[in-house]
Design an enzyme around this catalytic site. Structure first.
Site: not given
Ligand code: SAH
Ligand code: SF4
Length: 356
Positions: A87, A113, A120, A124, A127, A170-171, A202, A225-227, A301, A344
């Site tokens: 996507e 995007c 991936c 996480c 995700c 993906g990463e 990212s 992506s710190l979180h 989300n 994203c």
């Molecule tokens: N793998 C890489 C790039 C893709 S993810 C990374 O993790 O940085 C891009 C962004 O979308 C990341 O910051 C991720 O944390 C965020 N994301 C993933 N799941 C989400 C959700 N349920 N709600 C909002 N953002 C989310």
């Molecule tokens: Fe992969 Fe990024 Fe999703 Fe984590 S947030 S599972 S690194 S796509």
């Protein structure tokens, strides 16, 4: 099987054609004029056109489905040659403005995007992409092709400003070689001319790969992506933190070559009652001390069955204010495309049963 010519950087293509300048012309045809058949490349000798057609194809991903959000963003389900799907999202950043006579006075601006892998490995907790596991890396051409397919579908002219963010499925740093090639193909002056400064990679924080990316000197922007601000929580949310903890990621960022104008973006997913309090904001300020950083707060989300909740607006605003008051640039990511789950990292096909 024929090779996808979109996989090649101009330097690689120069090695395939003679004289070398033909590579420039081919790039112009494909990326600037949007041609999809070698036969149409009218300033190339007929023999070369034939040779190219025997060896290569110009393979764009197929658009299988498009969902349009109320705010104008569009989520694309794209089919690859081997049947896998990915996507991508088109995010209109600025609307076109016209004067009374209908002349364009301000051009529209777009961000695309893109995905870098099918699935991936990082896994996480929050995700959706992670839920399907890892399938394979995308080739450079499959990454570049996402922008070509979307540009074509929306009649976006080649000279229109487009930003690319590697924030889809993906990463990207887990597929660094192909992503680096995609960066180069995107930025080619005979192609789309998307400067590396308009491309943001990212990452979930693969510290050694951040270093490697820095060493490659591509000139792209970096987003982390710190979180979470403590290892215990981050480890729960992002298993990668066991291998590369917060300190190692911050260290890698500090060593990343950035010139004066650039800053590193830190994405921080706001999850209700988990990481959205002022204590966390305080720690974040400390953590980012000495880094030219910009924090982007993202509302979590939720999706059916997701273990977390979206925080109240008030808490997110309070968190943002704390950072601003302490000298840290901080924005709240607009919930672009939220109604179609185009935020994203939210990308997963509905057909797999995980509809959002
Ligand atoms: N793998 C890489 C790039 C893709 S993810 C990374 O993790 O940085 C891009 C962004 O979308 C990341 O910051 C991720 O944390 C965020 N994301 C993933 N799941 C989400 C959700 N349920 N709600 C909002 N953002 C989310
Ligand atoms: Fe992969 Fe990024 Fe999703 Fe984590 S947030 S599972 S690194 S796509």
């Amino acid at each position: 099987m024929k090779k996808n010519i979109l996989d090649l950087t101009k330097e690689e293509l120069e090695r395939e054609v003679s004289p070398k300048f033909r590579a420039k012309q081919i790039f112009q045809w494909i990326y600037q004029k949007g041609v999809e058949a070698f036969e149409q490349m009218s300033n190339l000798p007929k023999t070369l056109r034939k040779e190219l057609a025997q060896k290569f194809e110009i393979a764009l991903p197929k658009i299988l489905n498009v969902e349009v959000s109320k705010d104008g963003s569009k989520k694309y389900l794209l089919g690859l040659a081997d049947g896998h799907t990915i996507e991508s999202v088109l995010l209109p950043m600025k609307k076109e403005e016209r004067d009374e006579e209908g002349n364009i006075v301000k051009e529209a601006k777009y961000t695309v995007c893109v995905s870098s892998q099918v699935g991936c490995k990082v896994g996480c907790e929050f995700c959706l992409t992670a839920k399907g596991g890892f399938v394979r890396n995308l080739t450079p051409g499959e990454i570049v092709g996402q922008v070509l397919a979307i540009r074509k579908d929306n009649d976006i002219p080649a000279n229109r400003r487009v930003n690319v963010v590697y924030m889809g499925m993906g990463e990207p740093l887990d597929n660094l070689e192909n992503v680096a090639k995609a960066v180069k193909i995107f930025s080619d002056e005979n192609g789309l001319s998307i400067s590396p400064r308009r491309q943001t990679i990212s990452t979930s924080g693969l510290a050694p790969k951040i270093k490697k990316l820095g060493d490659m000197n591509l000139g792209v922007l970096l987003a982390i992506s710190l979180h979470a601000v403590d290892d215990e929580l981050r480890q729960k949310l992002m298993p990668i933190n066991k291998a590369y903890n917060i300190e190692s990621v911050i260290q890698a960022v500090k060593e990343f070559p950035i010139d004066q104008r650039k800053r590193v973006m830190f994405e921080y997913l706001m999850i209700k009652n988990l990481n959205d309090d002022i204590k966390a904001a305080k720690k974040l300020v400390k953590l980012l001390h000495g880094i030219k950083a910009k924090v982007n707060l993202i509302y979590f989300n939720p999706y059916p069955g997701s273990p977390f909740q979206r925080p109240e607006e008030e808490r997110v605003k309070r968190f943002q204010q704390y950072l601003l008051d302490h000298g840290v640039l901080c924005t709240i990511r607009e919930s672009k495309g939220l109604d179609i789950s185009a935020a994203c990292g939210q990308l997963k096909e509905k057909k797999s049963g995980c509809a959002v």
